[in-house]
Scaffold this active site. Sequence first.
Site, mmCIF file in Angstrom:
data_model
loop_
_atom_site.group_PDB
_atom_site.id
_atom_site.type_symbol
_atom_site.label_atom_id
_atom_site.label_comp_id
_atom_site.label_asym_id
_atom_site.label_seq_id
_atom_site.Cartn_x
_atom_site.Cartn_y
_atom_site.Cartn_z
ATOM 1 C CD1 TRP A 1 0.782 1.829 4.796
ATOM 2 C CD2 TRP A 1 2.674 2.717 5.614
ATOM 3 N NE1 TRP A 1 0.615 2.016 6.143
ATOM 4 C CE2 TRP A 1 1.754 2.554 6.669
ATOM 5 C CE3 TRP A 1 3.933 3.252 5.887
ATOM 6 C CZ2 TRP A 1 2.052 2.914 7.982
ATOM 7 C CZ3 TRP A 1 4.232 3.599 7.186
ATOM 8 C CH2 TRP A 1 3.307 3.431 8.220
ATOM 9 C CG ASP B 1 8.723 0.198 5.338
ATOM 10 O OD1 ASP B 1 8.927 -0.566 6.307
ATOM 11 O OD2 ASP B 1 7.701 0.916 5.244
ATOM 12 C CB ALA C 1 6.439 -3.656 7.540
ATOM 13 C CE LYS D 1 1.377 -4.603 9.844
ATOM 14 N NZ LYS D 1 1.823 -3.216 9.885
HETATM 15 C C1 LMR Z 1 -1.517 -1.129 7.043
HETATM 16 O O1 LMR Z 1 -1.015 -0.721 5.993
HETATM 17 O O2 LMR Z 1 -2.734 -1.429 7.155
HETATM 18 C C2 LMR Z 1 -0.655 -1.320 8.251
HETATM 19 O O3 LMR Z 1 0.676 -1.051 7.940
HETATM 20 C C3 LMR Z 1 -1.136 -0.552 9.427
HETATM 21 C C4 LMR Z 1 -0.934 0.919 9.283
HETATM 22 O O4 LMR Z 1 -0.359 1.498 10.213
HETATM 23 O O5 LMR Z 1 -1.350 1.522 8.293
#
Ligand code: LMR
Length: 394
Positions: free
Chosen positions: A127, A208, A210, A243
């Site tokens: 991410w 992490d 999520a 989420k």
């Molecule tokens: C994403 O990866 O789209 C989500 O986790 C939202 C974000 O904050 O990036």
Amino acid sequence: MLENLPAQAPDKIIELIGLFKADTRTDKIDLGVGVYKDASGKTPVMRSVKAAERKLLSEQDSKSYVGLMGDLDFCDAMRGLVLGDAVPAGNVVSAQTPGGTGAIRQLYQMIQMGNPDATLWMSDPTWPNHPAIAKSMGIAMETYPYLHPQTLNVDFDAMQATLSKAKPGDVILLHGCCHNPTGANLTLDQWKTLTDTISANKLLPLIDIAYQGFGDGLDEDAAGVRHMAAHVDEMLIAASCSKNFGVYRDRVGVMMAVSTSEAGRALAKGAMAAVNRLNYSFPPDHGAKVVQLVLANDSLRQDWLDELEDMRTGMLGLRTSLADELRRETNSDRFDFIADHRGMFSRLGLTPEQVLRLRDEFGIYMVGDSRINVAGLRQEIIGRLAKAIATVAG
Ligand code: LMR
């Protein structure tokens, strides 16, 4: 001063929200930011969350501060949700944070306080905010390979080989489940092997998590994390409710430190209170209280579990449909991995040029690395999407 500020490159995921909004085409398709959408394309407030909010509205009699660690009942409920009974409750200290991002930021700061020489290892890819936050804080970073370019599954041998170069005390950032952006996940056996590597090399896992409940089920998604938690001396966890409770804008998250050392836990508790105080004093209460009410009430909890299961199975159905349709359109099994991946995302393996073509010619929005938000799909658009992907992917 303001004129001396360095210009900031926009966040690639958040930028897509504005670009999509500005597009006037009525048949545009948003597969960008990771937000769940139902069959009608809406991101609803979950029934159980609405019910808990009504309860909160009628029963809450004060808006006074709760405490630097936030709502401790919420923290304990989240401990149970993530860790089950893998470790004794007393081995975990936790504090509420504004979302999972807040938890990551706070835990990074604790790592800096406890071991400024630690290198933070993250998957390539990960991410984008994982490295962005670390970079802004001056934390040393390295990457480990994650996705096998041919199979589009986890390249576990390469991952293990690289992680064996980490020095004692280094921090290994892992996605608890539903890897973002790839959708490729570690098997339980791989979690077990990784646990041995982490213990043998005295590394510190930072998890992490999520998307718990979006992959194979609430407990199944946490099985690897639970195994690791039960076998290492120390572990850090950042968990998000954005989420799985759909409370994105309410910013609900928690940081946890699992440790077999009583002294370590006491110091972690102090550090959590301190970093909360330093950054925002008290974490926001509303969303966390709502989640706590859902988890503490048998019927609300059951309703939430049912809703979450509907979301999960819906996403699996969309995965299968898209993989089937792409098989037909491309006359190949090239995109079959979409059905095997789990969670909200899959990375299609398209070039940035192909992604741009999809946006310009077909009004289809996805992140530049070709990550799609599976939960942004609807059955009726899958045919059109598959045709467009087949056209640009040639
Ligand atoms: C994403 O990866 O789209 C989500 O986790 C939202 C974000 O904050 O990036």
